[in-house]
Motif scaffolding. Structure first.
Motif, PDB file in Angstrom:
ATOM      1  N   ASN A   1       4.053  76.856  75.929  1.00 34.11           N
ATOM      2  CA  ASN A   1       3.359  77.107  77.188  1.00 34.11           C
ATOM      3  C   ASN A   1       4.400  77.550  78.216  1.00 34.11           C
ATOM      4  N   THR A   2       4.488  78.845  78.447  1.00 35.87           N
ATOM      5  CA  THR A   2       5.460  79.343  79.430  1.00 35.87           C
ATOM      6  C   THR A   2       4.789  79.592  80.782  1.00 35.87           C
ATOM      7  N   GLY A   3       3.497  79.251  80.865  1.00 36.33           N
ATOM      8  CA  GLY A   3       2.787  79.411  82.139  1.00 36.33           C
ATOM      9  C   GLY A   3       2.956  78.169  83.006  1.00 36.33           C
ATOM     10  N   LYS A   4       2.203  78.126  84.098  1.00 35.05           N
ATOM     11  CA  LYS A   4       2.354  76.958  84.979  1.00 35.05           C
ATOM     12  C   LYS A   4       1.216  75.956  84.806  1.00 35.05           C
ATOM     13  N   ASP A   5       0.164  76.361  84.117  1.00 31.17           N
ATOM     14  CA  ASP A   5      -0.994  75.468  83.963  1.00 31.17           C
ATOM     15  C   ASP A   5      -1.080  74.898  82.550  1.00 31.17           C
ATOM     16  N   ILE A   6      -1.925  73.874  82.459  1.00 27.97           N
ATOM     17  CA  ILE A   6      -2.124  73.224  81.153  1.00 27.97           C
ATOM     18  C   ILE A   6      -2.887  74.148  80.200  1.00 27.97           C
ATOM     19  N   ILE A   7      -2.502  74.081  78.942  1.00 27.86           N
ATOM     20  CA  ILE A   7      -3.256  74.779  77.887  1.00 27.86           C
ATOM     21  C   ILE A   7      -3.764  73.713  76.918  1.00 27.86           C
ATOM     22  N   ASN A   8      -5.043  73.747  76.602  1.00 30.44           N
ATOM     23  CA  ASN A   8      -5.578  72.830  75.591  1.00 30.44           C
ATOM     24  C   ASN A   8      -5.775  73.597  74.291  1.00 30.44           C
ATOM     25  N   ILE A   9      -4.968  73.237  73.290  1.00 34.46           N
ATOM     26  CA  ILE A   9      -5.127  73.897  71.981  1.00 34.46           C
ATOM     27  C   ILE A   9      -6.304  73.225  71.278  1.00 34.46           C
ATOM     28  N   LYS A  10      -7.276  74.022  70.908  1.00 28.38           N
ATOM     29  CA  LYS A  10      -8.462  73.460  70.257  1.00 28.38           C
ATOM     30  C   LYS A  10      -8.427  73.682  68.744  1.00 28.38           C
ATOM     31  N   SER A  11      -7.810  74.753  68.338  1.00 30.08           N
ATOM     32  CA  SER A  11      -7.724  75.040  66.904  1.00 30.08           C
ATOM     33  C   SER A  11      -6.536  75.955  66.659  1.00 30.08           C
ATOM     34  N   VAL A  12      -5.690  75.577  65.708  1.00 26.57           N
ATOM     35  CA  VAL A  12      -4.580  76.458  65.353  1.00 26.57           C
ATOM     36  C   VAL A  12      -4.418  76.440  63.831  1.00 26.57           C
ATOM     37  N   MET A  13      -4.740  77.571  63.221  1.00 26.29           N
ATOM     38  CA  MET A  13      -4.549  77.689  61.785  1.00 26.29           C
ATOM     39  C   MET A  13      -3.082  78.034  61.524  1.00 26.29           C
ATOM     40  N   SER A  14      -2.518  77.448  60.494  1.00 30.77           N
ATOM     41  CA  SER A  14      -1.134  77.772  60.148  1.00 30.77           C
ATOM     42  C   SER A  14      -1.058  79.061  59.365  1.00 30.77           C
ATOM     43  N   ALA A  15      -2.138  79.383  58.649  1.00 32.74           N
ATOM     44  CA  ALA A  15      -2.163  80.655  57.908  1.00 32.74           C
ATOM     45  C   ALA A  15      -3.566  81.224  57.922  1.00 32.74           C
ATOM     46  N   ASN A  16      -3.620  82.546  58.038  1.00 35.30           N
ATOM     47  CA  ASN A  16      -4.868  83.294  57.935  1.00 35.30           C
ATOM     48  C   ASN A  16      -4.533  84.515  57.076  1.00 35.30           C
ATOM     49  N   VAL A  17      -5.266  84.695  56.002  1.00 37.28           N
ATOM     50  CA  VAL A  17      -5.072  85.915  55.202  1.00 37.28           C
ATOM     51  C   VAL A  17      -6.447  86.502  54.917  1.00 37.28           C
ATOM     52  N   ASP A  18      -6.648  87.749  55.298  1.00 39.84           N
ATOM     53  CA  ASP A  18      -7.923  88.429  55.033  1.00 39.84           C
ATOM     54  C   ASP A  18      -7.755  89.337  53.812  1.00 39.84           C
ATOM     55  N   PHE A  19      -8.644  89.145  52.838  1.00 37.22           N
ATOM     56  CA  PHE A  19      -8.595  89.933  51.601  1.00 37.22           C
ATOM     57  C   PHE A  19      -9.782  90.883  51.581  1.00 37.22           C
ATOM     58  N   TYR A  20      -9.559  92.117  51.150  1.00 37.14           N
ATOM     59  CA  TYR A  20     -10.695  93.008  50.941  1.00 37.14           C
ATOM     60  C   TYR A  20     -11.563  92.486  49.807  1.00 37.14           C
ATOM     61  N   GLY A  21     -12.870  92.616  49.956  1.00 37.15           N
ATOM     62  CA  GLY A  21     -13.792  92.257  48.879  1.00 37.15           C
ATOM     63  C   GLY A  21     -14.166  90.790  48.899  1.00 37.15           C
ATOM     64  N   LYS A  22     -15.144  90.466  48.067  1.00 40.58           N
ATOM     65  CA  LYS A  22     -15.581  89.073  47.994  1.00 40.58           C
ATOM     66  C   LYS A  22     -15.773  88.622  46.550  1.00 40.58           C
ATOM     67  N   ASN A  23     -15.232  89.416  45.652  1.00 39.56           N
ATOM     68  CA  ASN A  23     -15.394  89.098  44.236  1.00 39.56           C
ATOM     69  C   ASN A  23     -14.328  88.099  43.809  1.00 39.56           C
ATOM     70  N   TYR A  24     -14.431  86.904  44.336  1.00 42.21           N
ATOM     71  CA  TYR A  24     -13.390  85.910  44.102  1.00 42.21           C
ATOM     72  C   TYR A  24     -13.997  84.585  43.673  1.00 42.21           C
ATOM     73  N   THR A  25     -13.125  83.750  43.151  1.00 45.49           N
ATOM     74  CA  THR A  25     -13.469  82.358  42.855  1.00 45.49           C
ATOM     75  C   THR A  25     -12.596  81.484  43.746  1.00 45.49           C
ATOM     76  N   LEU A  26     -13.194  80.422  44.255  1.00 39.86           N
ATOM     77  CA  LEU A  26     -12.442  79.470  45.074  1.00 39.86           C
ATOM     78  C   LEU A  26     -12.271  78.187  44.260  1.00 39.86           C
ATOM     79  N   THR A  27     -11.035  77.744  44.119  1.00 41.75           N
ATOM     80  CA  THR A  27     -10.761  76.550  43.313  1.00 41.75           C
ATOM     81  C   THR A  27     -10.157  75.476  44.211  1.00 41.75           C
TER      82      THR A  27
END
Ligand code: GLA
Length: 737
Positions: A177-203
């Motif tokens: 936070n380099t600003g002067k006001d408070i920031i409330n973090i509500k959600s922070v993902m450590s990784a996001n990867v978007d893959f083309y297509g949906k022909n996948y299996t989730l295990t």
């Protein structure tokens, strides 16, 4: 150089031995994902692999905006139709964002611009958190990329480390936070990867107490699918791991992407298929009931995600995780050491023991080759059942008249090491600790405190509580010659709150608890480097990469039945190496499922982990004890290959009536083939099982009878196996001539 940058197009290309991971900055602000998979030298022009003009219905254009000064930009495509590398809430990508925060004016819009990047050799530790590490800067390169929201001063840094030879990439996110006001973090993902297509299996790996980490797979479809924990621990229910794989992928073939969170508390891991058939994979702290108040000048480090890509199926994915975790997640002098074969008194005595009984168990164990006697629950306070005394880490003189030092010395005079059980994070309402500090547990004033196993959880978000526990354990550990600690944790969190935190920080409690716990573990494991720590949480309720950073082995499950263990250990091996799995031979009928299995099979199953016993060996027949002595000898002769070799899963108990594993030493000179039948079958059919990972030109000698086999013959023809009897098993050791 494993991180290549094209300054012109702002394209970043991360390369491991066999993987390329590529993304670019679009319109000066949007990180767009370009490729994750097999290695390429160069991707050429970006717009040949991505269509920037594509549209997602009803989503705003990427760069058509009305600025504050009245300026406008041309219509373009929508970023919502693009695979994104990281997505902020409040810009034209209307899918679930990777980051969501609330600012002083009440708005939750984050509109950061790309600022720049740094690349350096090596990898820095993550402040206060467990993480993979390097021993020399040549092992990894790190890319840090900054985005800044000019209106609020939020600076978000995407962190990537590329372990070239281990073939893995780690990610996390650092916020200032380099600003002067408070920031409330509500959600922070450590990784996001978007893959083309949906022909996948989730295990994923799911279960419950005593049946942890069973493998479940589901076809990916439109909308959300995934797992999480809101229990204050990574949990028995879901492990913080998912794999996205192409539908046809198997153990040895196909694209598989593994994601593992290096964290032991609440997490989320999801796949979301959007209107453009893009599959978004996200992993991070669970945003449910989470908020982090960041004052001006403060920072926040999100935990790490380890990403592994394999073009050769799940087997190769697991081997990459195993190699990395064995050497660059586990730490300390026990990381590379051959660890002691232990005997634990829990299933032998439960709470009903005294010094004499423990010494007798130890004596018999010593006579067959066991190295370490572990005294489990019940040695402290007045703990004859599980309803009291947690928090009072002082020996019960009724059971142990000579205290822990006296018992430890007796055990050590037998030529054995001595270990002790603790449950440091807990407090019993009936304890001196609770009577003295009733506000030291997690709770919310005015609300009842739900008991779990008749106990409450100490508030490790408080520094004073953490310091007290550090001192209490240090007193015991420095007051007696203790070689090993079993660190248990036997309930999950409810009524999460801390009396020391103000109202607007209450939702930080669960994460602050983890940070407190990690500090306690860091302090104790570095203060007592010669003590081997084993993690535990009602068995494997916190079997995760976060814990392995502090404790190189974890009690895999409270289910010690050999057949149940096939499933649990097989599932666990998806991510975690065999040397991290505590595995014991216990009595029959088994205490959890009442099954009677042969002592040989109980031994052969436990040998695929960190081997030990959990019964009174004095109650076995002489013949059985002789077999136990042989087991220990065999285990000691092969453990190096089991713990440091490559694992090949040849048959899955989830798919057939047996399980087959093979461990191959790095130099391919030794191979250990383990076969376990579940039920015997009449006129049983042959399963011809091909070995893997051998030298095809080598000649392998079967230790038990000297028979010789070509490596190519073992790999191309295999071994004929049959399920003749219930619960039968076989371990073959092959040495290359
Ligand atoms: C948990 C552990 C067991 C044992 C008991 C003692 O359930 O997983 O191994 O230590 O606690 O209470």
């Amino acid at each position: 150089m494993p991180i290549l940058v094209d300054e012109q197009t702002k394209t970043f290309h991360l390369q491991t031995k066999s993987t390329s991971y590529i993304f670019a900055i679009y319109c000066g602000r949007y990180p767009v994902h370009l490729h994750y998979g097999k290695k390429v030298k160069d991707i050429g022009a970006i717009d040949t692999i991505i269509d920037f003009t594509g549209r997602a219905s009803f989503a705003p254009e990427s760069a058509a905006y009305l600025g504050m000064d009245g300026s406008t930009a041309e219509d373009t495509g929508s970023i919502e139709a693009l695979p994104m590398e990281y997505a902020f809430y409040g810009h034209p990508d209307l899918r679930t964002p990777s980051f969501h925060a609330q600012y002083a004016n009440g708005s939750t819009i984050t509109a950061p611009e790309y600022i720049g990047y740094r690349i350096y050799a090596g990898k820095k530790p993550l402040k206060g958190l467990p993480a993979t590490y390097v021993e020399s800067d040549s092992e990894a390169d790190t890319l840090e990329m900054d985005f800044k929201d000019p209106l609020t001063g939020l600076v978000l840094t995407l962190q990537y480390s590329v372990f070239t030879n281990y073939d893995a990439i780690t990610r996390s996110v650092y916020i200032q936070n380099t600003g002067k006001d408070i920031i409330n973090i509500k959600s922070v993902m450590s990784a996001n990867v978007d893959f083309y297509g949906k022909n996948y299996t989730l295990t994923h790996l799911d279960g419950s107490w005593a049946r942890e980490r069973h493998i479940h797979s589901q076809p990916v479809t439109n909308g959300f699918q995934g797992i999480d924990s809101k229990r204050g621990a990574s949990s028995h229910v879901h492990n913080p791991f998912i794999a996205l794989s192409e539908v046809s992928a198997g153990e040895n073939y196909g694209d598989v992407y593994g994601f593992n969170f290096v964290y032991s508390g609440n997490f989320i891991a999801e796949a979301y298929v959007d209107q453009s058939d893009i599959t978004r994979v996200m992993m991070g702290l669970n945003p449910f009931d989470f908020n982090w108040k960041l004052e001006s000048g403060e920072d926040f480090q999100a935990p790490e995600v380890v990403m592994v890509y394999s073009s050769e199926g799940f087997g190769q994915m697991s081997r990459i995780f195993h190699r990395l975790y064995r050497k660059r997640l586990c730490r300390g002098k026990f990381r590379d050491a051959e660890r002691p074969v232990l005997i634990n008194n829990w299933e032998a005595t439960y709470f009903n023991f005294n010094e004499e009984k423990i010494v007798n168990i130890a004596k018999t164990a010593k006579s067959v080759g066991v190295d370490l006697m572990v005294l489990d629950d019940g040695w402290f306070g007045k703990r004859d059942t599980d309803n009291c005394s947690l928090g009072d880490w002082v020996a019960d003189k009724k059971k142990l008249p000579n205290g822990i030092p006296g018992l430890a010395k007796k055990i050590q005079s037998l030529g054995m090491q001595f270990g002790l059980w603790f449950e440091p994070e807990m407090v019993s309402p009936d304890s001196d600790l609770f009577r003295a500090h009733p506000d030291w547990c997690l709770h919310v004033d005015g609300r009842r405190m739900s008991l779990g196993r008749k106990q409450l959880i100490l508030d490790f978000s408080r520094a004073d509580v953490c310091d007290y526990i550090i001192n209490a354990l240090s007193d015991v550990l420095s007051g007696a010659p203790i070689n090993y600690v079993k660190w248990d944790m036997n309930r999950n969190m409810s009524e999460i709150g801390s009396v020391l935190l103000p109202a607007d920080r209450q939702r930080e409690t669960a994460h602050r608890y983890m940070l407190g716990l990690y500090r306690v573990m860091e302090t104790l494991t570095s203060r007592f480097p010669d003590v081997l720590f084993e993690g535990c949480s009602g068995g494997g309720g916190r079997f995760d990469a976060g814990m392995l950073y502090y404790m190189p082995q974890i009690w895999t499950s409270d289910d010690s039945d050999a057949i149940e263990r096939l499933f649990i250990q097989y599932g666990t091996s998806m991510v975690y190496p065999s040397g991290t799995m505590g595995a014991h031979v216990s009595a029959v009928p088994n205490h959890q499922v009442h099954r009677v299995t042969p002592i040989g099979t109980r031994g052969n199953v436990a040998m695929a982990g960190q081997f030990g016993y959990e019964l009174d060996l004095g109650l076995l027949s002489k013949a059985e004890r002789t077999e136990v002595a042989e087991q220990i000898k065999t285990y000691k002769s092969i453990r190096n290959v089991i713990h440091n070799g490559d694992l090949y899963r040849l048959r899955s108990p989830f798919e057939c009536n047996h399980m087959a594993l093979e461990f191959v030493s790095e130099d391919k000179n030794t191979a250990i083939f383990c076969y376990y039948s579940i039920l015997g079958k009449p006129n049983s059919v042959v399963d011809r099982i091909r070995l893997e990972g051998l030298d095809p030109d080598g000649v392998y000698v079967l230790q038990e009878n000297g028979a010789e086999f070509g490596g190519d013959r073992l790999m191309n023809l295999g071994l004929n196996m049959k399920d003749k009897e219930d619960f039968a098993s076989k371990v073959y050791v092959f040495h290359k001539k």
